[in-house]
Design a protein around this motif. Structure first.
Motif, PDB file in Angstrom:
ATOM      1  N   ILE A  16      -2.783  18.293  -0.689  1.00  0.00           N
ATOM      2  CA  ILE A  16      -1.931  17.206  -0.185  1.00  0.00           C
ATOM      3  C   ILE A  16      -2.390  15.880  -0.799  1.00  0.00           C
ATOM      4  CG2 ILE A  16      -1.344  15.831   1.880  1.00  0.00           C
ATOM      5  CD1 ILE A  16      -1.258  18.453   3.451  1.00  0.00           C
ATOM      6  N   VAL A  17      -3.707  15.684  -0.793  1.00  0.00           N
ATOM      7  CA  VAL A  17      -4.247  14.441  -1.365  1.00  0.00           C
ATOM      8  C   VAL A  17      -3.912  14.358  -2.856  1.00  0.00           C
ATOM      9  CG1 VAL A  17      -6.389  13.267  -1.968  1.00  0.00           C
ATOM     10  CG2 VAL A  17      -6.084  14.146   0.334  1.00  0.00           C
ATOM     11  N   GLN A  19      -1.541  15.790  -4.519  1.00  0.00           N
ATOM     12  CA  GLN A  19      -0.102  15.626  -4.760  1.00  0.00           C
ATOM     13  C   GLN A  19       0.375  14.209  -4.443  1.00  0.00           C
ATOM     14  OE1 GLN A  19       1.712  19.545  -4.260  1.00  0.00           O
ATOM     15  NE2 GLN A  19       3.511  18.518  -3.487  1.00  0.00           N
ATOM     16  N   SER A  20      -0.415  13.452  -3.674  1.00  0.00           N
ATOM     17  CA  SER A  20       0.018  12.091  -3.367  1.00  0.00           C
ATOM     18  C   SER A  20      -0.682  11.044  -4.236  1.00  0.00           C
ATOM     19  CB  SER A  20      -0.163  11.781  -1.879  1.00  0.00           C
ATOM     20  OG  SER A  20      -1.506  11.918  -1.529  1.00  0.00           O
ATOM     21  N   THR A  21      -1.464  11.505  -5.228  1.00  0.00           N
ATOM     22  CA  THR A  21      -2.065  10.537  -6.154  1.00  0.00           C
ATOM     23  C   THR A  21      -1.178  10.406  -7.390  1.00  0.00           C
ATOM     24  OG1 THR A  21      -3.307  12.214  -7.344  1.00  0.00           O
ATOM     25  CG2 THR A  21      -4.436  11.165  -5.509  1.00  0.00           C
ATOM     26  N   PHE A  22      -1.443   9.346  -8.167  1.00  0.00           N
ATOM     27  CA  PHE A  22      -0.652   9.150  -9.367  1.00  0.00           C
ATOM     28  C   PHE A  22      -1.155  10.028 -10.515  1.00  0.00           C
ATOM     29  CE2 PHE A  22       0.923   5.822  -6.818  1.00  0.00           C
ATOM     30  CZ  PHE A  22       2.217   5.638  -7.264  1.00  0.00           C
ATOM     31  N   LEU A  37       1.872  22.655  -2.375  1.00  0.00           N
ATOM     32  CA  LEU A  37       1.788  22.949  -0.931  1.00  0.00           C
ATOM     33  C   LEU A  37       2.587  24.201  -0.595  1.00  0.00           C
ATOM     34  CD1 LEU A  37       2.230  19.334   0.449  1.00  0.00           C
ATOM     35  CD2 LEU A  37       0.139  20.533  -0.157  1.00  0.00           C
ATOM     36  N   ALA A  64       2.259  16.862   5.492  1.00  0.00           N
ATOM     37  CA  ALA A  64       3.055  16.320   4.374  1.00  0.00           C
ATOM     38  C   ALA A  64       4.114  15.354   4.890  1.00  0.00           C
ATOM     39  CB  ALA A  64       3.703  17.462   3.598  1.00  0.00           C
ATOM     40  N   ILE A  67       2.472  11.982   5.853  1.00  0.00           N
ATOM     41  CA  ILE A  67       2.114  11.163   4.697  1.00  0.00           C
ATOM     42  C   ILE A  67       3.361  10.673   3.954  1.00  0.00           C
ATOM     43  CG2 ILE A  67       0.930  11.192   2.448  1.00  0.00           C
ATOM     44  CD1 ILE A  67      -1.166  12.986   3.835  1.00  0.00           C
ATOM     45  N   SER A  68       4.392  11.505   3.898  1.00  0.00           N
ATOM     46  CA  SER A  68       5.628  11.107   3.208  1.00  0.00           C
ATOM     47  C   SER A  68       6.333   9.962   3.920  1.00  0.00           C
ATOM     48  CB  SER A  68       6.606  12.280   3.148  1.00  0.00           C
ATOM     49  OG  SER A  68       6.092  13.300   2.390  1.00  0.00           O
TER      50      SER A  68
ATOM     51  N   HIS B  50      -6.938  10.594   3.924  1.00  0.00           N
ATOM     52  CA  HIS B  50      -6.004  10.564   2.797  1.00  0.00           C
ATOM     53  C   HIS B  50      -6.483   9.543   1.765  1.00  0.00           C
ATOM     54  CE1 HIS B  50      -1.737   9.668   1.227  1.00  0.00           C
ATOM     55  NE2 HIS B  50      -2.169  10.766   0.674  1.00  0.00           N
ATOM     56  N   GLY B  53      -9.684  10.635   0.000  1.00  0.00           N
ATOM     57  CA  GLY B  53      -9.371  11.700  -0.959  1.00  0.00           C
ATOM     58  C   GLY B  53      -8.730  11.161  -2.213  1.00  0.00           C
ATOM     59  N   VAL B  54      -7.720  10.315  -2.022  1.00  0.00           N
ATOM     60  CA  VAL B  54      -6.995   9.734  -3.163  1.00  0.00           C
ATOM     61  C   VAL B  54      -7.956   8.929  -4.033  1.00  0.00           C
ATOM     62  CG1 VAL B  54      -5.265   8.002  -3.801  1.00  0.00           C
ATOM     63  CG2 VAL B  54      -4.726   9.691  -2.064  1.00  0.00           C
ATOM     64  N   ILE B 123      -1.087  -0.007  -5.192  1.00  0.00           N
ATOM     65  CA  ILE B 123      -0.484   1.236  -4.695  1.00  0.00           C
ATOM     66  C   ILE B 123      -1.582   2.281  -4.591  1.00  0.00           C
ATOM     67  CG2 ILE B 123       1.143   3.093  -5.236  1.00  0.00           C
ATOM     68  CD1 ILE B 123       2.871   0.976  -6.607  1.00  0.00           C
ATOM     69  N   ALA B 125      -1.143   5.433  -2.833  1.00  0.00           N
ATOM     70  CA  ALA B 125      -0.656   6.823  -2.772  1.00  0.00           C
ATOM     71  C   ALA B 125       0.856   6.827  -2.811  1.00  0.00           C
ATOM     72  CB  ALA B 125      -1.144   7.504  -1.510  1.00  0.00           C
ATOM     73  N   LYS B 126       1.371   8.001  -3.049  1.00  0.00           N
ATOM     74  CA  LYS B 126       2.823   8.168  -3.004  1.00  0.00           C
ATOM     75  C   LYS B 126       3.116   9.404  -2.154  1.00  0.00           C
ATOM     76  CE  LYS B 126       3.331  11.098  -7.019  1.00  0.00           C
ATOM     77  NZ  LYS B 126       3.866  12.196  -6.236  1.00  0.00           N
ATOM     78  N   SER B 127       4.374   9.625  -1.897  1.00  0.00           N
ATOM     79  CA  SER B 127       4.729  10.771  -1.082  1.00  0.00           C
ATOM     80  C   SER B 127       4.342  12.069  -1.785  1.00  0.00           C
ATOM     81  CB  SER B 127       6.229  10.756  -0.822  1.00  0.00           C
ATOM     82  OG  SER B 127       6.639  12.000  -0.349  1.00  0.00           O
ATOM     83  N   PRO B 128       3.724  13.016  -1.060  1.00  0.00           N
ATOM     84  CA  PRO B 128       3.369  14.273  -1.720  1.00  0.00           C
ATOM     85  C   PRO B 128       4.565  15.196  -1.940  1.00  0.00           C
ATOM     86  CG  PRO B 128       2.662  14.314   0.571  1.00  0.00           C
ATOM     87  CD  PRO B 128       3.272  12.969   0.328  1.00  0.00           C
ATOM     88  N   THR B 134       8.666   7.470  -1.181  1.00  0.00           N
ATOM     89  CA  THR B 134       7.951   6.340  -0.578  1.00  0.00           C
ATOM     90  C   THR B 134       6.567   6.169  -1.213  1.00  0.00           C
ATOM     91  OG1 THR B 134       7.165   7.788   1.174  1.00  0.00           O
ATOM     92  CG2 THR B 134       9.099   6.449   1.658  1.00  0.00           C
ATOM     93  N   ILE B 135       6.102   4.903  -1.223  1.00  0.00           N
ATOM     94  CA  ILE B 135       4.770   4.633  -1.755  1.00  0.00           C
ATOM     95  C   ILE B 135       3.946   3.880  -0.705  1.00  0.00           C
ATOM     96  CG2 ILE B 135       5.164   4.707  -4.234  1.00  0.00           C
ATOM     97  CD1 ILE B 135       5.968   1.886  -4.298  1.00  0.00           C
ATOM     98  N   ARG B 174       3.894   1.114   4.158  1.00  0.00           N
ATOM     99  CA  ARG B 174       4.707   2.047   3.395  1.00  0.00           C
ATOM    100  C   ARG B 174       5.919   1.304   2.826  1.00  0.00           C
ATOM    101  NH1 ARG B 174       4.367   7.357   4.151  1.00  0.00           N
ATOM    102  NH2 ARG B 174       3.591   7.113   6.273  1.00  0.00           N
TER     103      ARG B 174
END
Lengths: 164, 282
Positions: A16-17, A19-22, A37, A64, A67-68, B50, B53-54, B123, B125-128, B134-135, B174
């Motif tokens: 999850i982490v 997938q949410s990084t650039f 996921l 997810a 976080i989304s 989160h 981790g990021v 920024i 993180a972004k949506s997984p 969303t960012i 967000r």
């Protein structure tokens, strides 16, 4: 048993982490990336059965969704259904797991898109059904299918090593 | 089937129905915004893990990138020093021109010109999910960020619209980008001044659709689209993007244009949150 579940939860958290990084953007094609996921939920469900599949699917989906910042419960619902469905299949299908995984994950991606599009249309906006009909989901399905044997291998190894 | 097998099947189905019911109820409440606080609380719990981790993953990436780039650093430093000197001269000239401009504005009595007070944000993180766009930025309530504040970025030396704040936590917020399907922006064509409603198209596409444009408006490929100021969220005149195609139906009074956002969301690293509009000259 608990140790195995803890390992799977840790892997899900890490995915999850990631997938949410650039950094994840670097593996996307035309802004579409593989859904790690969903693949891990499918792999866990396949080897651990439908009860574990639906529980892991629900937990993965709810995190997810949080976080989304989108519709809370949408991914939870979708991954729960996928977890349950694949868990039922796991006992009934025999053959080479890694080849099977490509097919199962490919189909699961379309099921995911269909459920999400239907619920999106119902709760968010009618146009969300467009996600299913658009070619992007095919691209995601191919990517997911290609990566899936690796995830099946990881889950299989953990399952065997921790269980016995 | 044995009793044990029957029990297991029953447990599976009861669990499935329970989890689906919970998800369904959450979706229902989520749309009525009753669970907004629950979502915020849940995200507040998840956020530290989160974020950590990021940052760890990006830290590892940065570490390897910095080793790789080390040899170029000296040359870049020299080049940067030269550029800095050049910009210092430009700033000096700019200050001179600005003072002269203000003096002339006063002389000819031009109306007030506005600029914005902004907070820079990174920024994180972004949506997984591919489904959402969303960012998440590293500024929150403690930095003065509030819901519905506009978010802009500078790309290719131009100020362009990113989106708006939709959820604020103490240390994070967000952002809903303009490409999100739930994003609606009052926009207008800069050249012809006709206005319309800009709707995001993601996840179907990364373009936006400018709807309800008067059919009499002449629209060309590459026309700039800016915020119209209608709706009260975005200030007027911020660049949104450029027209890539026009769709004019035979019947009806409106036409539509597909707009490519000026911001490349894939390369976005820093954004500016507009906290308030300030007058810079009178």
């Amino acid at each position: 048993m608990l140790k195995k579940y803890a390992i799977f939860l840790f892997i899900i958290g890490a995915l999850i982490v990631f997938q949410s990084t650039f950094v994840y953007n670097s593996i996307t094609v035309r802004d579409v990336g593989p859904d790690f996921l969903m693949i891990i939920v499918v792999a866990i469900s396949f080897f651990l059965g439908s009860v574990s599949g639906e529980i892991f699917g629900f937990i993965t989906g709810i995190i997810a969704d949080i976080i989304s910042g989108g519709l809370l419960g949408l991914s939870a619902f979708t991954y729960t259904v996928i977890g349950y469905g694949v868990g039922l299949l796991g006992n009934k299908i025999y053959g080479n797991y890694y080849i099977l995984s490509i097919f199962i994950v490919f189909v699961a991606t379309f099921v995911k898109a269909l459920i999400m599009a239907m619920l999106g249309s119902l709760f968010i906006k009618p146009g969300y059904f467009g996600f299913f009909t658009h070619g992007r989901i095919f691209l995601e399905a191919v990517m997911n299918g290609v990566i899936s044997p690796l995830f099946f291998l990881i889950v299989y190894k953990i399952e065997n090593r921790v269980t016995g | 089937m044995t009793d044990n097998g029957e029990d297991r099947r029953r447990i599976r189905i009861v669990l499935l129905i329970t989890l689906l019911f919970i998800s369904f109820v959450m979706m229902g409440f989520s749309q009525r915004r009753i669970t907004l606080n629950f979502k915020s609380i849940a995200y507040a719990v998840v956020f530290p893990f989160h974020y950590a981790g990021v940052k760890s993953i990006e830290g590892v990436k940065d570490f390897f990138t910095s080793i790789k780039n080390n040899r170029h650093l000296r040359e870049e430093l020299k080049e940067t020093k030269r550029t800095l000197e050049k910009y210092e001269r430009i700033i000096y000239e700019y200050e001179e021109i600005k003072r002269e401009n203000e003096r002339l504005r006063k002389l000819i009595g031009i109306q007030s010109r506005f600029d914005y007070e902004t907070i820079i944000a990174e920024i994180i993180a972004k949506s997984p999910q591919n489904f959402y766009k969303t960012i998440i930025i590293n500024r929150g309530r403690n930095s003065g960020i509030e819901k519905y504040m506009p978010v802009i970025a500078y790309q290719n030396n131009r100020q362009c619209l990113v989106g708006k704040i939709i959820d604020v936590q103490k240390y994070s917020a967000r952002v809903q980008p303009i490409i999100d399907q739930l994003s609606y922006t009052g926009a207008m064509l800069k050249r012809s001044r006709y206005s319309g409603l800009l709707v995001g198209q993601s996840p179907i596409s990364n373009y936006c659709l400018l709807q309800y444009i008067d059919k009499r408006a002449s629209i060309s490929y590459g026309d700039e689209v800016v915020t119209s100021g209608m709706g009260g969220v975005y200030p007027k005149g911020i660049l949104i993007g450029r027209v890539v195609s026009v769709s004019k139906k035979r019947y009806g009074i409106f036409q539509e244009a597909l707009v490519a956002p000026e911001v490349d969301f894939g390369k976005l690293e820093e954004v500016y949150v507009i906290t308030k509009k300030v007058t810079v000259s009178e």
